[in-house]
Enzyme design. Structure first.
Site, PDB file in Angstrom:
ATOM      1  N   GLU A 133       7.972   6.843   1.871  1.00  0.00           N
ATOM      2  CA  GLU A 133       7.701   5.695   1.018  1.00  0.00           C
ATOM      3  C   GLU A 133       8.632   5.713  -0.183  1.00  0.00           C
ATOM      4  OE1 GLU A 133       3.672   4.033   0.013  1.00  0.00           O
ATOM      5  OE2 GLU A 133       4.176   4.874  -1.954  1.00  0.00           O
ATOM      6  N   THR A 162       7.057  -0.100  -1.759  1.00  0.00           N
ATOM      7  CA  THR A 162       5.846  -0.491  -2.487  1.00  0.00           C
ATOM      8  C   THR A 162       6.036  -1.775  -3.275  1.00  0.00           C
ATOM      9  OG1 THR A 162       6.331   0.712  -4.520  1.00  0.00           O
ATOM     10  CG2 THR A 162       5.268   1.943  -2.752  1.00  0.00           C
ATOM     11  N   HIS A 171       5.334  -3.406   1.572  1.00  0.00           N
ATOM     12  CA  HIS A 171       3.954  -3.620   1.153  1.00  0.00           C
ATOM     13  C   HIS A 171       3.806  -5.086   0.760  1.00  0.00           C
ATOM     14  CE1 HIS A 171       2.968   0.805  -0.120  1.00  0.00           C
ATOM     15  NE2 HIS A 171       3.689   0.744   0.981  1.00  0.00           N
ATOM     16  N   ASP A 200      -2.966  -3.265  -6.751  1.00  0.00           N
ATOM     17  CA  ASP A 200      -3.457  -2.820  -8.053  1.00  0.00           C
ATOM     18  C   ASP A 200      -3.450  -3.975  -9.040  1.00  0.00           C
ATOM     19  OD1 ASP A 200      -3.670  -0.177  -7.154  1.00  0.00           O
ATOM     20  OD2 ASP A 200      -1.529   0.178  -7.557  1.00  0.00           O
ATOM     21  N   ALA A 243      -8.087  -7.423   1.224  1.00  0.00           N
ATOM     22  CA  ALA A 243      -7.002  -7.193   2.173  1.00  0.00           C
ATOM     23  C   ALA A 243      -7.256  -7.882   3.510  1.00  0.00           C
ATOM     24  CB  ALA A 243      -6.796  -5.692   2.377  1.00  0.00           C
TER      25      ALA A 243
END
Length: 319
Positions: free
Chosen positions: A17, A48, A77, A109, A126
């Protein structure tokens, strides 16, 4: 290619990642990391998305650069926070045009520095994002007739927002039923948590691949940040004791953290894990040591590094 396509054999996947750099110096570190890790030919790399989508354009640029300028397969992401349907559709169309094969659909977040009203988001959870991507797939807008492969998050230690573990599994099962193809877990330090989570998934009739998320501790400051990022990660006493013995020696802290992560990986492989996903923090040293110590063969020869030079990176960030 969908991630599930490469998971049909007996061998586990290995992946990394990255997060988008915000400064030229950070970009230089990241692109050196990509150069270092490209030769290992991971099965995929994830990119991310900042809190509230704060790095959305940086994410898109990095994903496309990895796709077009390296041999790596990027998995971006995508998060619910601060997005409406038109924005998400535009992002999906952009990725489809670049032949991106997979998406990791996450809740995301909350932004820290701006007022935020979750009720205004088009995607409350989600699962709503998973359903939207599934409808996009069915529209035929992706060059792969199946559309995007869809990944979701799993939480071996429990979802921080869902203390009821039975309800948590109901939510995960709903995401799978809505179209999720694979699960990538939050980081954890006790493999018993992961193995128990995997068993509970089976009991909940969840049978898609579960990829284990591993983050080596490489510094005491990083160790403290991990606790924040993970929403309260459980650190086994064995790890805490080892770190306390050498907390004033940065090199020994790094060695202890890498050794602990290596032991986790050996045990996961012995327990037939579907894949291991390394949270690199944009640095390659710890991941390379672990890879080499595990004796993982390079899947195929990588050409000379194809990412842009540091000067080119600075020029790109300046524009």
């Amino acid at each position: 290619m969908h991630i599930t396509d490469i998971m049909r054999g007996d061998s586990p996947t290995f992946s990394f990642e990255f997060f988008p750099p915000k400064t030229p110096a950070a970009a230089e570190v990241l692109y050196q990391t990509i150069r270092d890790l490209e030769s290992y030919m991971p099965h995929f790399v994830s990119v991310t998305y900042g809190a509230g989508g704060s790095t959305r354009d940086l994410t898109h640029d990095l994903v496309e650069r990895i796709q077009h300028q390296t041999k790596l397969d990027p998995v971006p992401h995508l998060t619910c926070i601060c997005h409406n349907e038109d924005e998400i559709e535009a992002i999906l169309l952009r990725y489809a045009r670049s032949a991106i094969g997979n998406i990791l659909a996450l809740g995301g977040d909350r932004p820290r520095d701006i007022p935020y009203d979750k009720s205004r988001d088009s995607f409350q959870h989600a699962i709503d994002l998973v359903k939207f991507i599934r409808r996009f797939n069915e529209s035929g807008a992706h060059p792969d007739r199946r559309g995007f492969g869809i990944g979701v998050a799993g939480f071996p230690e429990g979802h921080p927002a869902t203390p009821n573990r039975l309800v948590e599994m109901d939510h995960l099962k709903a995401k799978v039923d809505a179209g999720a193809d694979y699960i990538v877990t939050q980081l954890f330090f006790d493999n018993r948590d992961f193995l128990d989570f995997r068993e509970r998934c089976a009991l909940a009739d969840i049978h898609i691949p579960i990829i284990a998320g591993i983050m080596p501790v490489t510094s005491m400051n990083g160790f403290k940040r991990i606790a924040e990022l993970a929403g309260g990660a459980r650190f086994p006493a064995k790890l805490l004791r080892a770190l306390q013995r050498c907390e004033n020696d940065p090199e020994m802290v790094r060695r202890v953290g890498v050794h602990f992560a290596l032991e986790q990986c050996h045990d996961l492989l012995d327990n037939n894990v579907a894949g291991i996903h390394f949270y690199t923090l944009n640095r390659s040293d710890a991941t390379r040591v672990i890879f080499d110590s595990l004796g993982i063969p390079r899947r195929r020869s990588a050409q000379a590094p194809t990412v842009q030079s540091s000067d080119e990176v600075r020029k790109r960030l300046a524009n």
